[in-house]
Design an enzyme around this catalytic site. Sequence first.
Site, PDB file in Angstrom:
ATOM      1  N   GLU A   1      71.465 -72.531  88.612  1.00  0.00           N
ATOM      2  CA  GLU A   1      71.075 -72.017  89.950  1.00  0.00           C
ATOM      3  C   GLU A   1      69.592 -72.013  89.477  1.00  0.00           C
ATOM      4  O   GLU A   1      69.251 -70.547  88.853  1.00  0.00           O
ATOM      5  CB  GLU A   1      71.655 -71.625  91.008  1.00  0.00           C
ATOM      6  CG  GLU A   1      70.994 -70.504  91.885  1.00  0.00           C
ATOM      7  CD  GLU A   1      71.028 -72.001  92.570  1.00  0.00           C
ATOM      8  OE1 GLU A   1      71.613 -73.366  92.867  1.00  0.00           O
ATOM      9  OE2 GLU A   1      69.374 -72.052  93.330  1.00  0.00           O
ATOM     10  N   ILE A   2      68.822 -72.261  90.114  1.00  0.00           N
ATOM     11  CA  ILE A   2      67.009 -71.642  89.752  1.00  0.00           C
ATOM     12  C   ILE A   2      66.583 -70.642  90.937  1.00  0.00           C
ATOM     13  O   ILE A   2      65.717 -69.852  90.592  1.00  0.00           O
ATOM     14  CB  ILE A   2      66.335 -73.483  89.788  1.00  0.00           C
ATOM     15  CG1 ILE A   2      65.266 -72.688  89.006  1.00  0.00           C
ATOM     16  CG2 ILE A   2      65.924 -72.985  91.392  1.00  0.00           C
ATOM     17  CD1 ILE A   2      64.438 -73.900  89.049  1.00  0.00           C
TER      18      ILE A   2
ATOM     19  N   ALA B   1      67.453 -76.449  85.258  1.00  0.00           N
ATOM     20  CA  ALA B   1      68.712 -77.366  83.964  1.00  0.00           C
ATOM     21  C   ALA B   1      67.391 -78.396  84.107  1.00  0.00           C
ATOM     22  O   ALA B   1      68.278 -79.020  82.574  1.00  0.00           O
ATOM     23  CB  ALA B   1      69.768 -77.901  84.758  1.00  0.00           C
TER      24      ALA B   1
ATOM     25  N   ASP C   1      68.220 -80.710  95.886  1.00  0.00           N
ATOM     26  CA  ASP C   1      66.807 -80.798  97.275  1.00  0.00           C
ATOM     27  C   ASP C   1      66.802 -82.239  97.149  1.00  0.00           C
ATOM     28  O   ASP C   1      66.281 -83.035  96.311  1.00  0.00           O
ATOM     29  CB  ASP C   1      65.890 -79.902  96.335  1.00  0.00           C
ATOM     30  CG  ASP C   1      64.640 -79.749  97.075  1.00  0.00           C
ATOM     31  OD1 ASP C   1      64.918 -80.620  97.391  1.00  0.00           O
ATOM     32  OD2 ASP C   1      64.472 -78.527  96.912  1.00  0.00           O
TER      33      ASP C   1
END
Lengths: 417, 232
Positions: free
Chosen positions: B71-72, B107, B129
């Site tokens: 997760e960013i 990622a 997104d």
Amino acid sequence: MKHPFQIVLSDQDGHVFTSVKNEILVFNTDGQRIGHWIDPLDKSVTLKKQQEEKIKQLSEKKLKTNDETPIKIPKIPVPGLGAPPLYNYIRSLSVRNDILVGTTDSDKAVVIFRIDFSNNIGNCLCLIKRQVLPKRPCAVSQNDKVVVVADKFGDVYTVSIDLNEPVEDKALAPILGHVSMLSDVLITTRDDGKSFILTADRDEHIRVTNYPKSYVIKSWLFGHREFILSLVIPEFNRDLLISGGGDNYVLLWNWYDNKLLDQVDIRTLIEPFLNDSHLPPERFLTEDSVKEVTVSNIISYAEYFYVVCENTKCINGFKIDAGDGFKVNHIQTLTTQHSIVDITLDKLKNQLIACFDTEDEHKLLAGFAIADDGLLQQQEQSKALTNISDANECLVESRDDFYPLYYTSTLRKRSDH
Amino acid sequence: RAHSNPFSDHCLDYPTSPDSMEWKNMYPGFYDKERDEMTSQVEIADIGCGYGGLMIKLAPEFPQQLILGMEIRVQVTQYVEDRIIALREQNQHTNGYQNISVLRGNAMKFIPNFFHKGQLQKMFFCFPDPHFKQRKHKARIITNTLLSEYAYVLREGGIVYTITDVEDLHLWMVKHLEAHPMFERLSKEWEQQDKCVEIMYNATEEGQKVTRNKGSKFVACFKRLPTPEDTE
């Protein structure tokens, strides 16, 4: 004063190719100019393109609304105060046999020339293709059939070396891509006939990809911790790879076996040549900031290679010892009169030719003879190199008008969030 | 924040190579202290795991396989981390949820830093997104060029799972995966019998939100094909 050459390149037979601003010059071994090309497009091309696109959008919108009034033609956009300057330079050159490839700023194109050396009175450069790309190209490599070009957006395209019409840039599809700005690309074919593309990016990655089946990745070479700028495959063993960039070291690999063979420290060698210009930009400057080392050029010659660091007055020579599991030994640090902007190997005369960051307009280039033991020696300026210097007719008011010769500090990651 | 720019640098922590990745602190239950090695490796990756709902449902289904969420967004990652710690504490008696973990990462840039060639068996892309604007399409998690990287970390026969509530994005993902020579779409029948598809459809927080809003969900799954023989 003259604008220094930003690129110097030599081919198998000792011809010298240089570039200053948007001009390419070709010289024979005596330094006589035998070819030249000036990019006829100016930097307004991209702005005009933006305008055309806006007109297109407006017309399409109008079609939908059935509005009868003619559309208002938008002005050509004018970059505002503080906007980054628009440059119009040749950014990279590559030569292989009789094909010269360059990249332009004006329309973000790859320009491919056939070189006719028998044409010794006129111009040996014949433009055979100008392929516009969607994003600014950063590096090129070529084999007999294609030019491989890597761009700022992280994508790699191939452009065929033939007389076919260029393709509409929007119709081009990348053959591979990184999610990072690319800094160098190489296409290479092994003795077994298999071809690979090697790409290097700003995120420390070197990637080895099959070609033409470029959807199959062979490996990544892990070892850099900063951006990479330069990839070089030595001719004496084409499975080897030398790489360098923002790290304090240069790496020697067997790229085919994905093996890191040796790591050589550059910082200690270069330390005495660093100055305040190597400190980080002001807004990142702290009391403990260290001067930053960037390997900008690597030139390979037999089992030797030579490393130039950005904005430093020296060349470091190294020897790859094949007998000792490919270990690298430092053999020389040669001080130069000026900082080196670009450097190339002239195989015919066994010398390195460097272009200097200097205001001495007769000595824009310098030659360094390579002895049998790989040691360099600066030569008296040859007539040929003087001729080439004198052929540079690009006058500027001051250093402020130079191409940004030292730009790599912008590649370093300084993010704090 | 719902979004993060995948192109910016951030201040990310990532290993210099898959060999230097320290998994033992993330999956202490799968670390053999005496031999100083992991007893299992990550084989399932949830790319853009959001609040972690998928992993939590997958955990008991694959008790011997390690599942990693990437997760960013910092706060979201922190939330998932806390959630996993709590779950592990509540399930100490069964040693549950030892096989899931989360890390903050990009990622799109650094997948090869974490996984070896052919290490993964499943990759999930749930409600990514959509990046609606044309010029933002390179920021999408499924692109031609990124699919080659996913093919690299997936083993032959490995599965890419995709689900979204945005039909345009679904069509885009299908188009690109179908066009990629290393992937082949799996049939509706396959989807119906696969446990993970069901979990993916119902377990994620995004998926539940779509159900509450009575929206549609589009699923597509692809199999990683064998590497062509004339390549390496």
